[in-house]
Design a protein around this motif. Structure first.
Motif, short mmCIF file in Angstrom:
data_model
loop_
_atom_site.label_atom_id
_atom_site.label_comp_id
_atom_site.label_asym_id
_atom_site.label_seq_id
_atom_site.Cartn_x
_atom_site.Cartn_y
_atom_site.Cartn_z
N ASP A 218 65.61 -32.39 47.50
CA ASP A 218 66.71 -33.04 47.09
C ASP A 218 67.90 -31.92 46.11
OD1 ASP A 218 66.39 -35.00 46.35
OD2 ASP A 218 65.86 -34.83 44.61
N VAL A 219 69.13 -31.66 47.31
CA VAL A 219 69.44 -30.78 47.87
C VAL A 219 71.22 -31.42 47.50
CG1 VAL A 219 70.99 -28.84 48.98
CG2 VAL A 219 68.57 -29.09 50.08
N GLU A 220 71.43 -30.41 46.32
CA GLU A 220 72.45 -31.07 45.44
C GLU A 220 73.40 -30.19 44.89
OE1 GLU A 220 71.21 -33.04 41.64
OE2 GLU A 220 69.38 -34.28 43.02
N LYS A 221 74.98 -30.57 44.04
CA LYS A 221 76.15 -30.05 44.64
C LYS A 221 75.74 -29.30 42.34
CE LYS A 221 79.51 -32.06 46.06
NZ LYS A 221 81.24 -33.18 46.02
N LEU A 222 76.04 -27.89 43.06
CA LEU A 222 75.20 -26.79 41.26
C LEU A 222 76.94 -26.59 40.27
CD1 LEU A 222 73.23 -25.06 40.64
CD2 LEU A 222 75.28 -23.02 41.89
N ILE A 223 76.21 -27.70 39.37
CA ILE A 223 77.19 -26.91 38.65
C ILE A 223 76.44 -27.03 37.40
CG2 ILE A 223 78.62 -29.57 39.36
CD1 ILE A 223 76.38 -31.50 36.65
N GLU A 224 77.20 -26.27 36.01
CA GLU A 224 76.51 -25.80 34.85
C GLU A 224 77.49 -26.61 33.74
OE1 GLU A 224 79.79 -22.53 33.90
OE2 GLU A 224 77.90 -22.28 35.89
N MET A 225 77.24 -26.47 32.84
CA MET A 225 77.89 -27.29 31.21
C MET A 225 77.78 -26.68 30.40
SD MET A 225 76.19 -30.81 30.62
CE MET A 225 76.21 -31.37 32.80
#
Length: 320
Positions: A218-225
């Protein structure tokens, strides 16, 4: 014109006579007896059940044959002769002294006979027990993404393990098999591809139940929280002590694939202080250790260190 026809006719006669002479010569020559050295394969037969040949055998033996010319020519072109090693009575090791009686050729007889084996004179055979076990599959890949995307761990294989079979001594030391190496650059979409498994050296005589596996990444958008109020536990404390961290919670920032983080809860993060690692000389507090799900990275842990309150039989003391 008549002269030309006569010359053509004369040429045909000469060619026919010449071909007949060559054929007669060939028949006469091939009826004579000759000696000739030929390299023929060495073949092991009747390997006992549950056993496997564990060493390299010489591929060929040089054998001197005697026979009629036509039989020798047939041998050279057909490659039908073999040196046969019968392993029916071999249990572990055996040295075969090569003898001409071991040579098998379809046309052996009056027209063709092996005289003797020139080399090798001896062939050693080592047998081992056949052993089979399941091993996991690992990905031998390098994946880079464009900015703002990330590779989500773990990778998914189908199947995620295979059976490997071969000499027991070798198989017992193997715990995984890898795919062939491949690089993926500037990825922003997931990967689904069939990979060939990397074979082991032929000398190890290993076989796989599967030679290819399906790899899904899986290659996904990188997000942070940022997650707040994650409870801090104390592990490995003595039974007679009640140990309380101060403060009792922490916050941190996590980053990873979009789908993974949107389903992440603070209960999926484990924060703990390992009492067994604490030394009395520590005076600046104690760090918390963090465990996150696969594919989730963390940073900015706050606070970085914690005090501990120890309670033992109705009295308390602070460990710094």
């Amino acid at each position: 014109m008549a002269l030309k026809n006569a010359l053509v006719e004369n040429l045909r006669v000469k060619l026919f006579v010449g071909a007949l002479a060559i054929l007669f010569w060939f028949v006469v020559v091939t009826e004579n007896f000759y000696e000739y050295d030929v390299d023929i394969p060495i073949v092991a037969i009747n390997v006992p059940d549950g056993k496997i040949i564990a060493n390299d055998l010489p591929a060929k033996a040089r054998v001197r044959f005697e026979g009629k010319g036509r039989a020798l020519l047939n041998l050279l072109f057909s490659r039908e002769a073999r040196v046969m090693l019968d392993l029916a009575n071999v249990r572990q090791r055996h040295a075969f002294a090569l003898q001409r009686q071991m040579v098998q050729a379809r046309r052996s007889g009056a027209e063709l006979n092996p005289l003797h084996i020139l080399y090798p004179d001896t062939v050693w055979v080592k047998l081992a027990n056949v052993f089979e076990k399941p091993v996991r599959v690992s990905a031998n890949v390098k994946i880079t993404t464009i900015a703002g995307y990330t590779v989500v761990q773990p990778f998914h294989f189908a199947p995620d393990s295979i059976f490997i079979s071969g000499p027991e001594e070798i198989v017992r030391k193997i715990d995984s098999v890898a795919t062939v190496y491949k690089e993926f650059s500037n990825m922003q979409q997931s990967i689904s591809e069939r990979f060939r498994l990397q074979p082991f050296p032929e000398s190890q005589r290993l076989t796989f139940s599967e030679n290819t596996v399906q790899l899904n990444v899986d290659v996904e958008k990188l997000i942070e929280m940022t997650l707040q109020e994650i409870p801090v536990q104390v592990q490995n404390a003595p039974a007679h002590l009640k140990v309380t961290p101060v403060p009792s919670t922490l916050s941190l920032t996590v980053e990873g694939g979009e789908k993974l983080l949107l389903n992440l809860k603070k209960e999926n993060i484990v924060a703990y202080i390992d009492y067994a690692r604490i030394r009395d000389t520590a005076t600046t507090g104690h760090p918390a250790y963090i465990r996150t799900p696969d594919g989730v990275r963390y940073r900015d842990v706050k606070p970085a260190r914690f005090k501990l309150i120890l309670e033992n039989q109705n009295h308390a003391a602070a460990r710094h």
